[in-house]
Design a protein around this motif. Structure first.
Motif, PDB file in Angstrom:
ATOM      1  N   GLU A 162       0.768  -0.975  -0.128  1.00  0.00           N
ATOM      2  CA  GLU A 162       0.124   0.057   0.084  1.00  0.00           C
ATOM      3  C   GLU A 162       0.911   1.194  -0.061  1.00  0.00           C
ATOM      4  OE1 GLU A 162      -3.141   0.177   3.075  1.00  0.00           O
ATOM      5  OE2 GLU A 162      -2.843  -1.967   3.259  1.00  0.00           O
ATOM      6  N   ALA A 163       0.251   2.386  -0.777  1.00  0.00           N
ATOM      7  CA  ALA A 163       0.999   3.454  -0.672  1.00  0.00           C
ATOM      8  C   ALA A 163      -0.266   4.687  -0.525  1.00  0.00           C
ATOM      9  CB  ALA A 163       1.866   3.879  -1.953  1.00  0.00           C
ATOM     10  N   GLY A 164       0.300   5.690   0.339  1.00  0.00           N
ATOM     11  CA  GLY A 164      -0.742   6.654   0.474  1.00  0.00           C
ATOM     12  C   GLY A 164      -0.634   7.953  -0.577  1.00  0.00           C
ATOM     13  N   ASN A 165       0.390   8.143  -1.045  1.00  0.00           N
ATOM     14  CA  ASN A 165       0.660   8.825  -2.092  1.00  0.00           C
ATOM     15  C   ASN A 165       1.658   8.513  -3.076  1.00  0.00           C
ATOM     16  OD1 ASN A 165       3.252   9.816  -1.333  1.00  0.00           O
ATOM     17  ND2 ASN A 165       2.429  10.375   0.730  1.00  0.00           N
ATOM     18  N   GLY A 166       1.607   9.306  -4.250  1.00  0.00           N
ATOM     19  CA  GLY A 166       2.620   9.210  -5.344  1.00  0.00           C
ATOM     20  C   GLY A 166       4.076   8.931  -5.027  1.00  0.00           C
ATOM     21  N   LYS A 167       4.535   9.733  -4.019  1.00  0.00           N
ATOM     22  CA  LYS A 167       5.864   9.714  -3.580  1.00  0.00           C
ATOM     23  C   LYS A 167       6.273   8.180  -2.876  1.00  0.00           C
ATOM     24  CE  LYS A 167       9.096  13.058  -1.962  1.00  0.00           C
ATOM     25  NZ  LYS A 167       9.175  14.162  -1.440  1.00  0.00           N
ATOM     26  N   GLU A 168       5.161   7.855  -2.020  1.00  0.00           N
ATOM     27  CA  GLU A 168       5.440   6.724  -1.557  1.00  0.00           C
ATOM     28  C   GLU A 168       5.253   5.463  -2.544  1.00  0.00           C
ATOM     29  OE1 GLU A 168       2.698   5.586   1.582  1.00  0.00           O
ATOM     30  OE2 GLU A 168       2.810   7.504   2.483  1.00  0.00           O
ATOM     31  N   ALA A 169       4.451   5.709  -3.432  1.00  0.00           N
ATOM     32  CA  ALA A 169       4.444   4.597  -4.621  1.00  0.00           C
ATOM     33  C   ALA A 169       5.809   4.400  -5.403  1.00  0.00           C
ATOM     34  CB  ALA A 169       3.290   4.862  -5.451  1.00  0.00           C
ATOM     35  N   ILE A 170       6.385   5.548  -5.580  1.00  0.00           N
ATOM     36  CA  ILE A 170       7.561   5.431  -6.395  1.00  0.00           C
ATOM     37  C   ILE A 170       8.485   4.780  -5.683  1.00  0.00           C
ATOM     38  CG2 ILE A 170       9.326   7.086  -7.266  1.00  0.00           C
ATOM     39  CD1 ILE A 170       7.151   8.953  -8.146  1.00  0.00           C
ATOM     40  N   ASN A 171       8.617   5.060  -4.310  1.00  0.00           N
ATOM     41  CA  ASN A 171       9.644   4.338  -3.614  1.00  0.00           C
ATOM     42  C   ASN A 171       9.470   2.911  -3.270  1.00  0.00           C
ATOM     43  OD1 ASN A 171      11.101   6.808  -2.705  1.00  0.00           O
ATOM     44  ND2 ASN A 171       9.857   7.001  -0.760  1.00  0.00           N
ATOM     45  N   ILE A 172       8.223   2.564  -3.261  1.00  0.00           N
ATOM     46  CA  ILE A 172       8.217   1.107  -3.273  1.00  0.00           C
ATOM     47  C   ILE A 172       8.346   0.539  -4.705  1.00  0.00           C
ATOM     48  CG2 ILE A 172       5.860  -0.578  -3.170  1.00  0.00           C
ATOM     49  CD1 ILE A 172       4.830   1.335  -1.089  1.00  0.00           C
ATOM     50  N   LEU A 173       7.756   1.139  -5.598  1.00  0.00           N
ATOM     51  CA  LEU A 173       8.049   0.644  -7.067  1.00  0.00           C
ATOM     52  C   LEU A 173       9.681   0.413  -7.184  1.00  0.00           C
ATOM     53  CD1 LEU A 173       5.407   2.567  -9.108  1.00  0.00           C
ATOM     54  CD2 LEU A 173       5.578  -0.034  -8.965  1.00  0.00           C
ATOM     55  N   GLN A 174      10.572   1.231  -6.727  1.00  0.00           N
ATOM     56  CA  GLN A 174      12.028   1.104  -7.146  1.00  0.00           C
ATOM     57  C   GLN A 174      12.563   0.022  -6.436  1.00  0.00           C
ATOM     58  OE1 GLN A 174      13.031   4.929  -5.466  1.00  0.00           O
ATOM     59  NE2 GLN A 174      13.054   6.024  -7.686  1.00  0.00           N
ATOM     60  N   LYS A 175      11.900  -0.508  -5.215  1.00  0.00           N
ATOM     61  CA  LYS A 175      12.268  -1.608  -4.581  1.00  0.00           C
ATOM     62  C   LYS A 175      11.808  -2.950  -4.969  1.00  0.00           C
ATOM     63  CE  LYS A 175      12.541   1.282  -0.449  1.00  0.00           C
ATOM     64  NZ  LYS A 175      12.024   1.366   0.992  1.00  0.00           N
ATOM     65  N   SER A 176      10.780  -3.045  -5.639  1.00  0.00           N
ATOM     66  CA  SER A 176      10.300  -4.239  -6.226  1.00  0.00           C
ATOM     67  C   SER A 176       9.066  -4.135  -7.638  1.00  0.00           C
ATOM     68  CB  SER A 176       9.383  -4.875  -5.023  1.00  0.00           C
ATOM     69  OG  SER A 176       8.958  -6.246  -5.444  1.00  0.00           O
ATOM     70  N   ASN A 177       9.237  -5.200  -8.258  1.00  0.00           N
ATOM     71  CA  ASN A 177       8.347  -5.208  -9.442  1.00  0.00           C
ATOM     72  C   ASN A 177       6.957  -5.644  -9.124  1.00  0.00           C
ATOM     73  OD1 ASN A 177      10.326  -4.645 -11.407  1.00  0.00           O
ATOM     74  ND2 ASN A 177      11.190  -6.730 -11.361  1.00  0.00           N
ATOM     75  N   PHE A 178       6.095  -4.755  -9.532  1.00  0.00           N
ATOM     76  CA  PHE A 178       4.721  -5.434  -9.203  1.00  0.00           C
ATOM     77  C   PHE A 178       3.946  -5.681 -10.682  1.00  0.00           C
ATOM     78  CE2 PHE A 178       5.970  -2.992  -5.502  1.00  0.00           C
ATOM     79  CZ  PHE A 178       5.191  -3.686  -4.800  1.00  0.00           C
ATOM     80  N   ASP A 179       2.993  -6.651 -10.619  1.00  0.00           N
ATOM     81  CA  ASP A 179       2.331  -7.051 -11.722  1.00  0.00           C
ATOM     82  C   ASP A 179       1.247  -6.070 -12.223  1.00  0.00           C
ATOM     83  OD1 ASP A 179       3.298  -9.816 -12.231  1.00  0.00           O
ATOM     84  OD2 ASP A 179       2.444 -10.207 -10.401  1.00  0.00           O
ATOM     85  N   ILE A 180       0.552  -5.395 -11.006  1.00  0.00           N
ATOM     86  CA  ILE A 180      -0.417  -4.456 -11.227  1.00  0.00           C
ATOM     87  C   ILE A 180      -0.356  -3.371 -10.032  1.00  0.00           C
ATOM     88  CG2 ILE A 180      -2.077  -5.900  -9.899  1.00  0.00           C
ATOM     89  CD1 ILE A 180      -4.267  -4.708 -12.067  1.00  0.00           C
ATOM     90  N   VAL A 181      -0.612  -2.189 -10.463  1.00  0.00           N
ATOM     91  CA  VAL A 181      -0.929  -1.322  -9.559  1.00  0.00           C
ATOM     92  C   VAL A 181      -2.397  -0.677  -9.736  1.00  0.00           C
ATOM     93  CG1 VAL A 181      -0.252   1.410  -8.910  1.00  0.00           C
ATOM     94  CG2 VAL A 181       1.610  -0.464  -9.705  1.00  0.00           C
ATOM     95  N   LEU A 182      -3.016  -0.450  -8.628  1.00  0.00           N
ATOM     96  CA  LEU A 182      -4.732   0.071  -8.441  1.00  0.00           C
ATOM     97  C   LEU A 182      -4.127   1.424  -8.014  1.00  0.00           C
ATOM     98  CD1 LEU A 182      -6.233  -2.903  -6.599  1.00  0.00           C
ATOM     99  CD2 LEU A 182      -6.093  -2.211  -9.226  1.00  0.00           C
ATOM    100  N   LEU A 183      -4.587   2.415  -8.897  1.00  0.00           N
ATOM    101  CA  LEU A 183      -3.832   3.785  -8.818  1.00  0.00           C
ATOM    102  C   LEU A 183      -5.230   4.810  -8.845  1.00  0.00           C
ATOM    103  CD1 LEU A 183      -1.745   5.754  -8.673  1.00  0.00           C
ATOM    104  CD2 LEU A 183      -1.353   5.477 -11.105  1.00  0.00           C
TER     105      LEU A 183
END
Length: 85
Positions: free
Chosen positions: A31-52
């Protein structure tokens, strides 16, 4: 399937997460509460889908969508909105 939920409303994230946990094959939900958090999470791992969420504080969902499509091309994105237009 690895899923990232990005929405600024914690209760919305919790509800979506609860629904997704019932589906077989979804083994990771972050889970991410904003775009900045989402970017940090995406940089650490690959995801199949993002619900945005379209409307996010700071980096908007649409701006984040552009970034995801440039940097993480294999990641699918499903946009969420409470707007009727």
């Amino acid at each position: 399937m690895k899923t990232l939920i990005c929405d600024d409303h914690k209760i919305v994230r919790a509800g979506i997460k609860q629904l997704l946990q019932q589906w077989p094959g979804i083994n990771t939900i972050e889970e991410a509460g904003n775009g900045k958090e989402a970017i940090n999470i995406l940089q650490k791992s690959n995801f199949d889908i993002v619900l945005l969420d379209v409307s996010l504080p700071g980096i908007s969902g649409l701006e984040l969508l552009e970034l995801i499509k440039k940097r993480w091309r294999a990641t699918n994105v499903l946009m969420l909105s409470m707007n009727s237009r």
